[in-house]
Scaffold this active site. Structure first.
Site, PDB file in Angstrom:
ATOM      1  N   ASP A  24      -0.396  -1.900   0.982  1.00  0.00           N
ATOM      2  CA  ASP A  24      -0.435  -0.505   0.150  1.00  0.00           C
ATOM      3  C   ASP A  24      -1.176   0.157  -1.246  1.00  0.00           C
ATOM      4  OD1 ASP A  24       0.732   2.279   0.426  1.00  0.00           O
ATOM      5  OD2 ASP A  24       1.301   1.439  -0.979  1.00  0.00           O
ATOM      6  N   SER A  25      -1.518   0.938  -1.250  1.00  0.00           N
ATOM      7  CA  SER A  25      -2.108   1.468  -2.328  1.00  0.00           C
ATOM      8  C   SER A  25      -1.078   1.084  -3.867  1.00  0.00           C
ATOM      9  CB  SER A  25      -2.251   2.901  -2.468  1.00  0.00           C
ATOM     10  OG  SER A  25      -1.422   3.470  -1.599  1.00  0.00           O
ATOM     11  N   CYS A  87      -0.605   1.599   3.832  1.00  0.00           N
ATOM     12  CA  CYS A  87      -1.151   2.911   3.126  1.00  0.00           C
ATOM     13  C   CYS A  87      -1.455   3.726   4.525  1.00  0.00           C
ATOM     14  CB  CYS A  87      -1.985   2.498   2.781  1.00  0.00           C
ATOM     15  SG  CYS A  87      -2.861   3.713   1.257  1.00  0.00           S
ATOM     16  N   GLU A 166       7.790   9.874  -6.694  1.00  0.00           N
ATOM     17  CA  GLU A 166       7.302   8.466  -8.285  1.00  0.00           C
ATOM     18  C   GLU A 166       7.934   8.990  -9.169  1.00  0.00           C
ATOM     19  OE1 GLU A 166       3.659   6.441  -8.383  1.00  0.00           O
ATOM     20  OE2 GLU A 166       3.973   5.703  -5.642  1.00  0.00           O
ATOM     21  N   CYS A 199       2.611   9.116   5.599  1.00  0.00           N
ATOM     22  CA  CYS A 199       2.866   8.911   3.882  1.00  0.00           C
ATOM     23  C   CYS A 199       3.560   8.063   3.547  1.00  0.00           C
ATOM     24  CB  CYS A 199       2.917   9.497   3.056  1.00  0.00           C
ATOM     25  SG  CYS A 199       2.104   9.641   1.203  1.00  0.00           S
ATOM     26  N   THR A 200       3.450   6.772   2.597  1.00  0.00           N
ATOM     27  CA  THR A 200       4.151   6.197   2.431  1.00  0.00           C
ATOM     28  C   THR A 200       5.712   6.982   0.948  1.00  0.00           C
ATOM     29  OG1 THR A 200       3.169   5.376   0.311  1.00  0.00           O
ATOM     30  CG2 THR A 200       3.162   3.653   2.482  1.00  0.00           C
ATOM     31  N   HIS A 201       5.678   8.056   1.146  1.00  0.00           N
ATOM     32  CA  HIS A 201       6.685   8.467   0.019  1.00  0.00           C
ATOM     33  C   HIS A 201       7.333   8.863   0.708  1.00  0.00           C
ATOM     34  CE1 HIS A 201       3.566   6.385  -3.087  1.00  0.00           C
ATOM     35  NE2 HIS A 201       4.835   6.801  -3.923  1.00  0.00           N
TER      36      HIS A 201
HETATM   37  N1  DGL Z   1       0.093   5.349   0.021  1.00  0.00           N
HETATM   38  C1  DGL Z   1       0.103   6.521   0.071  1.00  0.00           C
HETATM   39  C2  DGL Z   1      -0.052   6.706   1.908  1.00  0.00           C
HETATM   40  O1  DGL Z   1       0.454   6.195   2.174  1.00  0.00           O
HETATM   41  C3  DGL Z   1      -0.157   7.020  -0.970  1.00  0.00           C
HETATM   42  C4  DGL Z   1       0.115   6.905  -2.616  1.00  0.00           C
HETATM   43  C5  DGL Z   1      -1.615   7.658  -2.770  1.00  0.00           C
HETATM   44  O2  DGL Z   1      -2.880   8.521  -2.517  1.00  0.00           O
HETATM   45  O3  DGL Z   1      -2.412   6.234  -2.695  1.00  0.00           O
HETATM   46  O4  DGL Z   1      -1.687   7.435   2.189  1.00  0.00           O
END
Ligand code: DGL
Length: 294
Positions: A24-25, A87, A166, A199-201
């Site tokens: 993931d990022s 991600c 976050e 999105c992961t968050h």
């Molecule tokens: N992990 C990214 C996603 O799911 C979110 C965070 C980022 O912008 O890197 O798109």
């Protein structure tokens, strides 16, 4: 008989015991790891979070594809049986390249999320929320329309959700409620039946989203659907671990392991024991050659 059981023992050691690799990022992909650990509890998992280069969600396709490939290639040294692009941004922008260039099966989060959305839509519009890059790529819309050509899809970028999560803001926080209303009011007016958390968050804001949209709107968590997809792929290849054990989790990051441990445990729903810091020459191809030239 002996040969047959020897075959399965060797196979167990060589294939099924290999880890699942997840990248993931940053730390958000731990929400996908949480789902993998719930539904595939005996599998070992190796995770790479590119915390030095996060966020990916505001970057171009070219940059995201380069980073995603580097992240995945870093993980190849652990000889994974499968790689998960946790991600959403990387899955939306770089899936073709990952599938083409990696020597192991790759599962992204977009197709599993799209599949679940189509199953629940029942003819009403589907909403997809994600980063700017994910929404402007149109990847979810394309994946949904491959399964259901006439399906109406409304995309909405929600860039403030990532920093809010976050920062530890949760669904009860008034700033979260206001942000949810700001981004989702047009979706509520459009009469959607399904919303994909692309999105992961976003699963960490699920309660605020559910409360705002009301009980008739079904919420699809791409990470959860991805865990089902991983099981299917492993089962098909007879690579699923079937042992009575709890799999291990090894985490690697490109920056700030302390922050990753602290914030990541909220995504994972368990403590993170140890996080390894990875030097740039281990994951950035050009950094390794730069160093040799010096
Ligand atoms: N992990 C990214 C996603 O799911 C979110 C965070 C980022 O912008 O890197 O798109």
């Amino acid at each position: 008989m002996l040969t047959w059981s020897l075959y399965w023992t060797v196979r167990e050691c060589l294939v099924t015991r290999k880890p699942i690799a997840v990248f993931d990022s940053g730390l958000g992909g731990l929400s996908v790891v949480r789902e993998l650990r719930r539904s595939l509890s005996c599998e070992d998992i190796v995770y790479f979070g590119d915390t030095a280069r996060v966020p990916y969600g505001i970057k171009s396709r070219r940059t995201v594809a380069k980073f995603a490939l580097e992240d995945a290639r870093f993980l190849l040294q652990f000889e994974p049986k499968l790689i998960v692009a946790a991600c959403n941004t990387a899955s939306a922008l770089a899936m073709d390249e990952l599938e083409e260039k990696l020597p192991v099966p790759v599962v992204g989060v977009v197709k599993p999320g799209a599949r679940a959305a189509v199953q629940l839509a029942d003819g009403a519009p589907v909403a997809v929320i994600g980063t700017e890059a994910t929404i402007s790529s149109g990847a979810y819309t394309a994946a949904i329309r491959t399964l259901s050509a006439q399906q109406e899809v409304i995309g909405q970028a929600c860039p403030l959700f990532v920093p809010l999560v976050e920062e530890g803001r949760d669904s009860d926080d008034p700033i979260v409620k206001l942000t949810v209303e700001t981004y989702l009011s047009s979706l509520r007016e459009a009469g959607i039946h399904v919303i994909v958390l692309g999105c992961t968050h976003y699963p960490l804001l699920k309660e605020a989203i559910a409360e705002y949209l009301g009980p008739l709107v079904r919420i699809v968590e791409s990470g959860r659907e991805t865990a089902h997809a991983v099981r299917e792929v492993l089962q098909r290849g007879e690579n699923l671990c079937a042992e009575e054990r709890t799999g291990t989790l090894q985490c690697h990051v490109s920056d700030n392991p302390t922050r990753f441990r602290r914030i990541g445990s909220r995504f994972l729903d368990e403590e993170i024991e140890h996080v390894e810091l990875v030097e740039p020459e281990q994951y950035i191809a050009s950094a390794a050659s730069d160093r040799k030239e010096k």
